[in-house]
Scaffold this motif. Structure first.
Motif, mmCIF file in Angstrom:
data_model
loop_
_atom_site.group_PDB
_atom_site.id
_atom_site.type_symbol
_atom_site.label_atom_id
_atom_site.label_comp_id
_atom_site.label_asym_id
_atom_site.label_seq_id
_atom_site.Cartn_x
_atom_site.Cartn_y
_atom_site.Cartn_z
ATOM 1 N N VAL A 209 0.744 4.025 -2.913
ATOM 2 C CA VAL A 209 0.322 5.393 -2.582
ATOM 3 C C VAL A 209 1.433 6.388 -2.929
ATOM 4 O O VAL A 209 1.187 7.435 -3.533
ATOM 5 N N VAL B 179 0.837 -1.197 0.000
ATOM 6 C CA VAL B 179 0.000 0.000 0.000
ATOM 7 C C VAL B 179 0.873 1.249 0.000
ATOM 8 O O VAL B 179 0.647 2.187 -0.784
ATOM 9 N N THR B 180 1.884 1.251 0.842
ATOM 10 C CA THR B 180 2.769 2.419 0.918
ATOM 11 C C THR B 180 3.415 2.707 -0.432
ATOM 12 O O THR B 180 3.462 3.860 -0.887
ATOM 13 N N ASP B 181 3.903 1.642 -1.072
ATOM 14 C CA ASP B 181 4.556 1.812 -2.373
ATOM 15 C C ASP B 181 3.590 2.397 -3.399
ATOM 16 O O ASP B 181 3.927 3.322 -4.138
#
Lengths: 344, 344
Positions: free
Chosen positions: A11, A7-9
């Motif tokens: 986003v 998710v971090t990547d």
């Protein structure tokens, strides 16, 4: 090594690239894959049902790449602060069978649904459309708005939701981006005067969000929320032979607005319109309906696009999902430590 | 957050725990899940075939946990230094639909096959068995040997492989562990005098590795290598009504030694023997056959065991496969950065 995009990547990738650039790229990739639709393996979703929801696997392949998406649907999840729908997916190499990419797909699915909607509207809506009604301002709404402005220049929104907080959220998210937003007091008021009508409500019921008397000549209906058995949004009388466009007919008959009509109701698959083999909008005043449910090929396309976009960038990491012993026949040696290297 | 166990994690976990301890634990978990076999959802594998191999998804659920395994089979992979079979799997929570664990399963599948074999032999082999023939000394062989010694005390091996290098590899791996190993010049010599005969050859063909005249009264045949359409190892005349035990009948008829007999050939499902509802070995001299192909429930069990073993240890890491916005309805805010926190 297998690529991982969490998710971090995803986003960070979206924020660094811009939603507009990504949605444009996705529409381009989707259009290319819709053009070669017959090249794909098409299987039904593999569903595991429980009292509270469903977990599904959606596989497909074009003979070079294989992909599947894992997706759940749990309507009561938001009561516990969880997402109704979460998803992740895997892209793999058909020649070796090795996975290439594991990626979050909750964000990616929101983008693919918006990108698919605008691709359909590009072929089905009146070319001079400027105004979109958005009925249902939940998770999907802002992505639809951004996609339609980016690809079709739609800047005016007529929005309605039974939940004022959801409308406030949409205004808070979209007003700073320069959208002209009219909050309607009813679905009928939202539909009135819109060139495109997007329905993306969440209620799991055979609801009639848009009735036949609301619909005006020339409108394109982008029906997203009727997407599983027992969940529809349109008055059945809106569905007229020659006006209904779908992704993959057998699936839409089970999951889409088509649930409301006979099993032999004639429809046109969108890919046929894109290749030019079937007509899209037949006249300026025709009412067209894209009865969208989401199909595995679109998720395949998203994973393909994501991989092409992030490979070699800081938006992906390597994970050791696959063993790599020196001697492929000596798995025991790898486990016992004698068949180095153990992947770092 | 979702737990991730890559190859490194699983290998380190095995090395820190010992294969013996893990195989014992796996057999215990398998036995418990075989006892509640009817509680599981049983679906056929979802296969995507190409000219060079197959990619499969194997899902199942017990109503509380859901699992699937991704597994490929590409016979020509070793020519390129790649594994014929790689696998990974996911365990998920049925109540929320959220994934709980993503894990490598190449190593885990090797362990589960050995653990399932020894569980079957525990119920089907003569209780005083001390010697095992191992025909085929490839990837699976050492795991079988360790599992059978750990659970049944089998320390003497009679091994045969058409590839002397594979035999040398097995001796190199197992002799330091104290096994008594006799290298046979033929399959017949390996089988002669063994109490248990394990066939785990790799050749994708209807081969006859073990012929009827080789088999001796009282032997238990642990037939692993006949595990996909067109791939068998036993002389069909060895399969006698009342002597054949399987995991999940419909799948074994397609993939196992049962391919060679009529579709109504009577078999016993192993779980029925474990619960005591069906007889296992009927006499000291009976020849029993475990026609093993590997079933989704066993992979489910492995993921359940792995999770219980590594949760809270250094052998697992967190990955951000699932979004966690403050407001579950505001996915756009998360993507745009206004609905913090973006998972770290």
């Amino acid at each position: 090594m297998v690529l991982f995009a969490g998710v971090t990547d995803v986003v960070k990738w979206v924020q660094a690239t811009s939603l507009e650039t990504i949605l444009e790229g996705m529409v381009e990739y989707l259009e290319a894959d819709f053009r070669r639709w017959p090249a794909f393996e098409k299987a039904p979703r593999v569903a595991s049902h429980s009292d509270v929801g469903v977990i599904e696997l959606m596989p497909t392949s074009d003979g070079e790449l294989y992909a599947f998406k894992y997706v759940n649907g749990h309507p009561a999840n938001p009561l516990r602060g969880l997402q109704t729908v979460t998803a992740f997916g895997v892209l793999a190499d058909v020649a070796s069978g090795y996975p290439l990419l594991v990626a979050e797909m909750t964000v990616l699915t929101a983008l693919r649904t918006a990108a698919t909607s605008v691709l359909a509207a590009k072929y089905l809506a009146r070319p001079d459309a400027t105004t979109m009604a958005l009925i249902g301002t939940g998770t999907q709404a802002e992505f639809q708005a951004i996609a339609f402005r980016t690809v079709l220049g739609i800047n005016t929104l007529r929005v309605f939701d039974t939940d004022p907080a959801a409308v406030a959220k949409l205004r808070r998210n979209l007003e700073p981006l320069g959208f002209e937003i009219h909050t309607a007091a009813s679905a009928a008021e939202a539909v009135d005067g819109a060139h495109i009508v997007t329905t993306c409500t969440a209620d799991k019921a055979n609801a009639t969000i848009v009735t036949a008397d609301m619909v005006q000549p020339g409108q394109h209906l982008n029906a997203i929320g009727g997407d599983c058995p027992g969940k529809t949004e349109l008055d059945a009388t809106i569905l007229v032979p020659g006006s209904v466009f779908v992704e993959f007919t057998p699936q839409t008959r089970i999951e889409g607005e088509l649930q409301q009509v006979s099993p032999d109701f004639p429809v046109t698959e969108l890919w046929n319109v894109i290749t030019g083999d079937a007509a899209g909008r037949s006249s300026r005043d025709q009412i067209t309906v894209f009865d969208s449910v989401g199909f595995a090929i679109e998720d395949f396309t998203m994973l393909r696009y994501l991989r092409d976009s992030i490979v070699g960038t800081a938006f992906a990491r390597d994970i050791d999902l696959v063993v790599d012993p020196d001697d492929p026949k000596d798995l025991f040696g790898l486990v016992a430590g004698s068949n180095a290297p153990v992947p770092a």
